[in-house]
Design a protein around this motif. Structure first.
Motif, short mmCIF file in Angstrom:
data_model
loop_
_atom_site.label_atom_id
_atom_site.label_comp_id
_atom_site.label_asym_id
_atom_site.label_seq_id
_atom_site.Cartn_x
_atom_site.Cartn_y
_atom_site.Cartn_z
N GLU A 211 24.58 -42.09 -63.69
CA GLU A 211 24.51 -42.18 -62.22
C GLU A 211 25.59 -43.08 -61.65
OE1 GLU A 211 22.29 -40.65 -60.10
OE2 GLU A 211 21.49 -39.54 -61.80
N CYS A 212 26.34 -43.74 -62.50
CA CYS A 212 27.28 -44.77 -62.04
C CYS A 212 28.53 -44.13 -61.42
CB CYS A 212 27.68 -45.67 -63.20
SG CYS A 212 29.01 -46.82 -62.82
N PRO A 213 28.83 -44.46 -60.17
CA PRO A 213 29.99 -43.84 -59.52
C PRO A 213 31.31 -44.16 -60.23
CG PRO A 213 29.12 -45.62 -58.18
CD PRO A 213 28.13 -45.37 -59.26
N LYS B 156 36.36 -47.31 -66.80
CA LYS B 156 35.83 -47.81 -68.08
C LYS B 156 34.40 -48.31 -67.96
CE LYS B 156 39.56 -48.87 -71.17
NZ LYS B 156 40.75 -49.45 -70.48
N LEU B 157 34.01 -48.74 -66.77
CA LEU B 157 32.69 -49.33 -66.60
C LEU B 157 31.57 -48.35 -66.99
CD1 LEU B 157 30.70 -51.47 -65.50
CD2 LEU B 157 31.03 -50.47 -63.23
N SER B 158 30.65 -48.86 -67.80
CA SER B 158 29.42 -48.13 -68.09
C SER B 158 28.30 -49.16 -68.14
CB SER B 158 29.54 -47.42 -69.45
OG SER B 158 28.24 -47.13 -69.95
N PRO B 159 27.35 -49.07 -67.22
CA PRO B 159 26.28 -50.08 -67.22
C PRO B 159 25.53 -50.13 -68.55
CG PRO B 159 25.88 -48.34 -65.58
CD PRO B 159 27.27 -48.16 -66.07
N ARG B 160 25.40 -48.98 -69.22
CA ARG B 160 24.74 -49.03 -70.53
C ARG B 160 25.54 -49.89 -71.50
NH1 ARG B 160 23.76 -43.54 -73.63
NH2 ARG B 160 25.91 -43.25 -73.00
N CYS C 62 32.91 -52.16 -60.57
CA CYS C 62 31.54 -51.94 -60.06
C CYS C 62 31.51 -51.98 -58.54
CB CYS C 62 30.62 -53.01 -60.63
SG CYS C 62 28.95 -52.96 -59.93
N THR C 63 30.78 -51.04 -57.93
CA THR C 63 30.67 -51.01 -56.47
C THR C 63 29.36 -51.66 -56.01
OG1 THR C 63 29.44 -48.94 -56.28
CG2 THR C 63 31.83 -48.75 -56.50
N SER C 64 28.63 -52.24 -56.92
CA SER C 64 27.33 -52.87 -56.64
C SER C 64 26.39 -51.91 -55.91
CB SER C 64 27.50 -54.18 -55.85
OG SER C 64 27.85 -53.95 -54.51
N CYS C 65 26.45 -50.65 -56.28
CA CYS C 65 25.69 -49.64 -55.55
C CYS C 65 24.23 -49.56 -55.99
CB CYS C 65 26.34 -48.27 -55.75
SG CYS C 65 26.11 -47.62 -57.41
N ALA D 271 22.88 -47.93 -58.31
CA ALA D 271 22.43 -46.65 -58.87
C ALA D 271 21.90 -46.85 -60.29
CB ALA D 271 23.57 -45.64 -58.87
N CYS D 272 22.53 -47.74 -61.03
CA CYS D 272 22.08 -48.00 -62.41
C CYS D 272 20.69 -48.62 -62.41
CB CYS D 272 23.08 -48.90 -63.14
SG CYS D 272 23.53 -50.40 -62.26
N VAL D 273 20.48 -49.56 -61.50
CA VAL D 273 19.20 -50.26 -61.43
C VAL D 273 18.10 -49.26 -61.07
CG1 VAL D 273 17.97 -52.17 -60.36
CG2 VAL D 273 20.45 -52.31 -60.66
N PRO E 277 21.54 -53.95 -64.91
CA PRO E 277 22.89 -54.23 -65.43
C PRO E 277 23.76 -54.92 -64.38
CG PRO E 277 22.29 -51.93 -65.82
CD PRO E 277 21.27 -52.50 -64.90
N LEU E 278 23.50 -54.61 -63.10
CA LEU E 278 24.32 -55.17 -62.03
C LEU E 278 24.25 -56.70 -62.00
CD1 LEU E 278 26.02 -54.95 -59.44
CD2 LEU E 278 23.92 -54.44 -58.18
N SER E 279 23.09 -57.26 -62.32
CA SER E 279 22.97 -58.72 -62.23
C SER E 279 23.89 -59.39 -63.25
CB SER E 279 21.52 -59.16 -62.42
OG SER E 279 21.15 -59.07 -63.78
S1 SF4 Z 1 25.96 -51.00 -59.53
FE1 SF4 Z 1 25.64 -50.00 -61.50
S2 SF4 Z 1 25.88 -47.83 -61.05
FE2 SF4 Z 1 26.78 -48.93 -59.31
S3 SF4 Z 1 28.94 -49.14 -59.83
FE3 SF4 Z 1 27.95 -50.98 -60.58
S4 SF4 Z 1 27.44 -50.50 -62.70
FE4 SF4 Z 1 27.89 -48.56 -61.72
#
Ligand code: SF4
Ligand code: SF4
Lengths: 434, 263
Positions: A312-314, A321-325, A369-372, A374-376, A385-387
């Motif tokens: 779901e991560c934009p 490269k970013l992957s919250p997992r 990260c766009t702090s969106c 979506a991962c949470v 993961p955002l925190s």
């Molecule tokens: S908040 Fe999560 S889903 Fe959104 S950009 Fe950052 S890591 Fe990706």
């Protein structure tokens, strides 16, 4: 000599449980490396979240197919464990199917177990196919290296074997088949063994029985080394999951104190901190696992590596490269590394010259990260993961002044003009006249 | 078109010894960004029309600190927050409306702990309330029957669970609201959040706003509705990248309501 099997059984059981307990204690100690946070509030709401999200699997069904299959495996897993209780009693007491004394209900119970065993078996095969034949994208991201992929498959093989053994055990249990109650599925498997003589059949039944219980103990002890730890940690993790709106980022208290001091013209900068104030923490943000709080560390151990967050991560969807997992997997890997060294060193953390930042998680990932959230939102077990990303950005900016230069410009603008662009604050109302 | 707008400041109210119903927090984009200023004006026209006694801080307003906080600069954020809170509290502000979901989120969720307690609403919520109270009417105007898709701003939707307010307004325009596959809690970010607005994206194979614009285009919309000045910019750029700016407009929900009323 008649008690030898009972003795061996008790020994294996005790060892399995002891080893498991030892690992759980290790796990607790390692998670305690994290900074303390007080999450003892709102117990009612927390229990509710745990009941809904962990027990009720409410987030799993966001993806209907894998969600339903997972629920089958999960329910099957739980109820078949009732059978394990019987096995344990039989094993220690030397009895055979001790619960069968309860009458017809026993047949119903075992019958239901058998149905679930076959359903779980089928679900696990579908899971395996999705991972290995259909190669669903989220199971083949770069962070899904050899071990994570093997780990996932190992679990599936484990479940296939355990379910198979359970059914074989029932199918080859002549008295049970003769009782003809509860052998809803195994009666169709029994004929496969019809040409085998009584003695060998009994031998097969005993072997299946032993392997089944040994397998379960093995499974239990595999958890600690696996993403499968989630079957235990999902419960505390969803209990302690955030109750705030997702958009709310915590305000660093240590910063608040300093800012207040800076803004208060009457403050005495040399005053001793009040007694109830904590000693200044030496560091803002996080560059390594011990800078994160224990919930973030528990998050890392809870992660099932399902990749719902990443898909779901934009940033990830657009090839960054970013992957919250990966953020969660890296945190766990680093935590294991730090934790092992710490336990081998009488509980003192060892400086190994490495850290979570750069050695595991790159700056490029953090800044994408766009702090969106979506991962949470996507995580079925309330992981955030955002925190961690935010805490690491805080370290980069406040400890290292290492923000990308455009962001430094933006921040300088805010400092000087009260806006992220180079406009004068005095022009803020000009739009009215334009 | 009637271009005369009334925008009293808090200082004006103070001078008259009065206090407004609500403070309109304009935000940096709403104050300085050319595209966003149009949204600000459209919203003000609606406030004027509904005879809402509102005020702005004007030159006393400063960045909420959101982009600094999301970039990791907690110091700068809290400096901004405390400065703003001092002013807001000095004016005894009770309720705030803003057209920026980032300001909305920060004021609503992150200011209370620092001593700033206000009732904060997004302008789409506020407009709905005005309509419900009979203070503002909505006509479909030239939006009647138009295919409109709404892009959920992350900081309004997922972050604060406000999904229906903007949609309710669009429906009141008698427009045909078409949803993207990824909407509400599953909505895809426009790519601007977390301070990305102020920097180039990391290396990848696509821009996030283009990806999101493609998702919007799948619904074959005539208008893409937004509720955030940053999303608006991102989607507008996306439409340009797709060379669709002749056919498809990106509009804030408030702009549509105002335009439908020929304001
Ligand atoms: S908040 Fe999560 S889903 Fe959104 S950009 Fe950052 S890591 Fe990706
Ligand atoms: S963080 Fe959550 S969604 Fe992401 S891989 Fe781990 S368990 Fe799955």
């Amino acid at each position: 000599m008649a008690y030898l099997p009972n003795f061996i059984f008790a020994l294996i059981l005790a060892y399995g449980i002891w080893f498991f307990a030892r690992n759980i204690i290790r796990l607790k100690k390692i998670i305690a490396i994290g900074r303390d946070v007080d999450l003892s509030d709102n117990k009612g709401e927390r229990w509710k979240n745990m009941a809904m999200i962990a027990l009720g699997q409410s987030k799993m069904v966001a993806r209907p197919l894998s969600g339903m299959l997972h629920i089958i495996v999960y329910i099957g897993f739980i109820i078949i464990n009732i059978e394990v209780l019987e096995i344990i009693i039989d094993g220690i007491a030397g009895t055979h199917r001790i619960f069968s004394g309860i009458g017809p209900l026993y047949g119903v119970l075992i019958g239901v177990f058998e149905v679930f065993a076959i359903l779980v078996f089928a679900a696990v095969i579908i899971f395996w196919t999705r991972r290995n034949i259909s190669r669903i994208k989220r199971f083949w991201s770069p962070e899904m290296t050899k071990w994570p992929r093997n780990d996932a498959n190992n679990i599936l093989y484990f479940e296939m074997i355990l379910m198979g053994l359970f059914l074989v055990m029932n199918a080859t249990d002549t008295p049970f088949q003769e009782m003809n109650s509860g052998n809803w599925i195994s009666q169709y498997i029994a004929p496969w063994f019809s040409s085998i003589d009584e003695g060998t059949l009994h031998y097969i039944e005993r072997t299946a029985w032993w392997l089944h219980i040994i397998g379960i103990l093995g499974f239990l002890n595999y958890l600690y080394y696996s993403k499968h730890l989630h079957i235990l940690l999902a419960f505390p993790n969803t209990y302690y999951g955030s109750l705030q709106p997702k958009g709310q980022l915590d305000n660093l208290e240590s910063v608040t104190n300093e800012v207040k001091l800076m803004m208060d013209p009457n403050a005495d900068p040399f005053a001793a901190p009040a007694d109830d104030q904590e000693a200044e923490p030496g560091k803002f943000g996080a560059s390594d696992v011990q800078d994160l709080n224990w919930l973030q560390l528990m998050n890392a151990y809870t992660c099932t590596e399902c990749g719902r967050c990443t898909s779901e991560c934009p940033a990830n969807q657009t090839g960054k490269k970013l992957s919250p997992r990966k953020i969660m997997m890296d945190t766990r890997d680093r935590l294991e590394e730090v934790g092992k060294a710490m336990l081998a060193n009488n509980g003192e953390i060892v400086d190994d010259g490495k850290q979570l930042l750069d050695d595991h998680i790159s700056r490029e990932e953090l800044w994408a990260c766009t702090s969106c959230n979506a991962c949470v939102e996507a995580c079925p077990v309330s992981i955030n993961p955002l925190s961690i990303i935010m805490d690491m950005r805080r370290y980069l900016v406040m400890e290292q002044s290492a923000a990308p230069s455009e962001l430094n410009n933006m921040m300088t603008n805010i400092e000087n003009n009260g806006a992220p662009w180079p406009y004068n604050q005095m022009d803020r109302l000009n739009w009215v006249k334009e | 078109m009637n271009d005369s707008i009334k925008v009293p400041t808090m200082a004006d109210f103070m001078a008259q010894g009065k206090s407004p119903e609500v403070l309109f927090w304009v935000g940096c984009a709403g104050s300085f960004d050319d595209r966003a200023k149009k949204i600000t004006k459209a919203f003000v026209k609606l406030l004027n029309q509904a005879e809402v006694e509102f005020a702005v801080l004007g030159t006393e307003e400063s960045c909420t600190g959101d982009p600094a906080k999301r970039a990791g600069n907690e110091f700068l954020f809290q400096m901004q927050a405390m400065t703003n809170i001092e002013i807001l509290n000095a004016y005894e502000i009770k309720s705030i409306v803003t057209a920026c979901p980032h300001c909305f989120n920060t004021l609503k969720n992150e200011y209370p702990e620092l001593g700033g307690n206000y009732e904060v609403v997004h302008h789409t919520q506020f407009l709905n309330q005005l309509i419900a109270d009979g203070r503002l009417s909505v006509e479909g105007g030239h939006f009647k029957g138009k295919r409109i898709t709404f892009h959920d701003p992350c900081y309004l939707g997922r972050a604060n669970q406000v999904y229906e307010a903007p949609r309710d307004l669009i429906k009141k325009l008698d427009a045909e609201l078409v949803e993207m596959k990824k909407c509400r809690q599953n909505g895809l970010c426009c790519g601007a959040g977390g301070s990305q607005m102020f920097k180039e994206a990391e290396e990848g194979d696509k821009e996030v706003n283009v990806e999101r614009t493609e998702q919007a285009l799948e619904t074959k919309p005539e208008i893409i509705a937004a509720g955030c000045p940053f999303c608006n910019t991102m989607m507008t750029d996306g439409i340009k990248a797709k060379e669709k700016e002749q056919d498809i407009k990106v509009l804030d929900v408030a702009e549509m309501i105002a335009q439908a009323k020929d304001l």
